[in-house]
Design an enzyme around this catalytic site. Structure first.
Site, mmCIF file in Angstrom:
data_model
loop_
_atom_site.group_PDB
_atom_site.id
_atom_site.type_symbol
_atom_site.label_atom_id
_atom_site.label_comp_id
_atom_site.label_asym_id
_atom_site.label_seq_id
_atom_site.Cartn_x
_atom_site.Cartn_y
_atom_site.Cartn_z
ATOM 1 N N HIS A 28 87.244 58.110 -33.183
ATOM 2 C CA HIS A 28 85.787 58.078 -32.997
ATOM 3 C C HIS A 28 85.146 59.340 -33.590
ATOM 4 C CE1 HIS A 28 87.147 55.841 -29.202
ATOM 5 N NE2 HIS A 28 86.448 54.932 -29.856
ATOM 6 N N LYS A 140 89.824 50.930 -38.907
ATOM 7 C CA LYS A 140 90.813 50.532 -37.902
ATOM 8 C C LYS A 140 90.514 49.103 -37.433
ATOM 9 C CE LYS A 140 93.378 51.003 -34.034
ATOM 10 N NZ LYS A 140 92.830 49.902 -33.238
HETATM 11 P P1 AMP Z 1 85.891 51.350 -29.983
HETATM 12 O O1 AMP Z 1 85.453 52.426 -29.035
HETATM 13 O O2 AMP Z 1 87.340 51.026 -29.901
HETATM 14 O O3 AMP Z 1 84.982 50.155 -29.974
HETATM 15 O O4 AMP Z 1 85.712 51.989 -31.435
HETATM 16 C C1 AMP Z 1 84.470 52.480 -31.864
HETATM 17 C C2 AMP Z 1 84.524 52.727 -33.341
HETATM 18 O O5 AMP Z 1 85.529 53.688 -33.629
HETATM 19 C C3 AMP Z 1 84.863 51.475 -34.149
HETATM 20 O O6 AMP Z 1 84.068 51.434 -35.325
HETATM 21 C C4 AMP Z 1 86.319 51.676 -34.463
HETATM 22 O O7 AMP Z 1 86.729 51.024 -35.647
HETATM 23 C C5 AMP Z 1 86.372 53.183 -34.638
HETATM 24 N N1 AMP Z 1 87.748 53.654 -34.454
HETATM 25 C C6 AMP Z 1 88.540 53.441 -33.374
HETATM 26 N N2 AMP Z 1 89.766 53.968 -33.594
HETATM 27 C C7 AMP Z 1 89.739 54.509 -34.836
HETATM 28 C C8 AMP Z 1 90.703 55.186 -35.648
HETATM 29 N N3 AMP Z 1 91.938 55.415 -35.227
HETATM 30 N N4 AMP Z 1 90.325 55.585 -36.882
HETATM 31 C C9 AMP Z 1 89.073 55.340 -37.327
HETATM 32 N N5 AMP Z 1 88.125 54.717 -36.616
HETATM 33 C C10 AMP Z 1 88.443 54.301 -35.392
#
Ligand code: AMP
Length: 276
Positions: A28, A140
């Site tokens: 994030h 991701k």
């Molecule tokens: P989430 O909180 O899982 O909904 O993720 C929020 C954002 O962070 C989304 O756009 C995900 O794709 C991004 N994200 C989560 N994990 C990663 C990672 N390891 N590398 C890059 N972006 C990430």
């Protein structure tokens, strides 16, 4: 109506939005860093979106720690944290949804019915609340990034979608809030996703272009790990997520997988011949 970015934008600021479900980690924060580098006002939304969880999924146990998230985000240069309550976003009589045809039904959409209606609806709502010039998503969740780009195009939304690279742990496991669910044996086993994707890239670099052969090679790597259960392994184009029989030099190919490690479902991907 809640509104956050409208005035900032009217004052001439470049507003960036990083939508998250909280439990912030370096994945994030890489989106935050990118947002801070492009925008002069950055909003992080922290919202565990009930609409995108299936009935048997982990909505209740999803990790939540807003105080920690806020501290991490502010330290990295975020200006505003938007953390609405579920009833504020979705009152009991809520009934308007964003449904993206076809690409939302593949891959994750096939395994998690309704998931992307939930994602697209909440992101559309966040765009209307925050009025960002730029919105940042991680590769991701490649299908999610592709879908949001399509929604923005189809519905003529005034926002530019920026897709950022996958951030990984030192052993190659893609960082995810759900990695917290893994026991120590499972955490070791989880590296098999990365190993399978690396096998694919190695074969691709050696000239292999046949998707079925690449998929079989990845499945045999995954098969070496007793704790791993394959949900899907797929090679598709990056616009419509149609299966590719062969990878050509001029079409980026998304190699994606979902694999259960014990009770935890993990996803990962690489892009060959280009990027999203
Ligand atoms: P989430 O909180 O899982 O909904 O993720 C929020 C954002 O962070 C989304 O756009 C995900 O794709 C991004 N994200 C989560 N994990 C990663 C990672 N390891 N590398 C890059 N972006 C990430």
């Amino acid at each position: 109506m809640i509104s956050i970015g409208r005035e900032l934008r009217a004052e001439g600021h470049r507003v960036g939005l990083v939508p998250t479900m909280g439990a912030l980690h370096e994945g994030h924060l890489s989106l935050v860093d990118r947002a801070v580098s492009i925008c002069d006002r950055v909003v992080v939304s922290v919202f565990v979106n009930p609409l995108q969880f299936g009935p048997a999924e982990d909505y209740e146990r999803y990790p939540r720690d807003l105080a920690r998230d806020a501290e991490l985000a502010f330290t990295r240069g975020v200006d505003i944290i938007f953390a609405p309550a579920a009833e504020e976003m979705f009152p009991p009589d809520f009934g308007t949804y964003v449904k993206i045809d076809r690409i939302a039904d593949q891959l994750e959409g096939a395994s998690r019915p309704g998931h992307f209606v939930g994602v697209a609806t909440v992101v559309a709502k966040l765009f209307n609340i925050v009025h960002p010039n730029f919105a940042f998503f991680g590769r991701k969740d490649a299908q999610q990034s592709i879908l949001i780009k399509r929604m923005v195009r189809d519905l003529s939304m005034d926002v530019e979608v920026v897709v950022c690279p996958v951030v990984r742990e030192s052993d190659g496991l893609a960082i995810s809030s759900r990695n917290q669910y893994l026991g120590s044996d499972e955490r070791l086993a989880a590296v098999v996703l990365r190993r399978a994707l690396e096998r694919c890239r190695t074969l691709y670099n050696a000239g292999e272009r046949d998707s079925a052969r690449l998929i079989n090679a990845m499945k045999s790597v995954l098969g070496t790990e007793p704790l791993a259960r394959v949900d899907y392994v797929a090679i598709t184009d990056t616009l419509n997520l149609r299966a590719l029989d062969f990878i050509s030099a001029d079409t980026p190919a998304l190699v994606s997988m979902a694999v259960g490690i014990g009770e935890t479902r993990l996803i990962d991907n690489i892009v060959l011949s280009g990027d999203l």
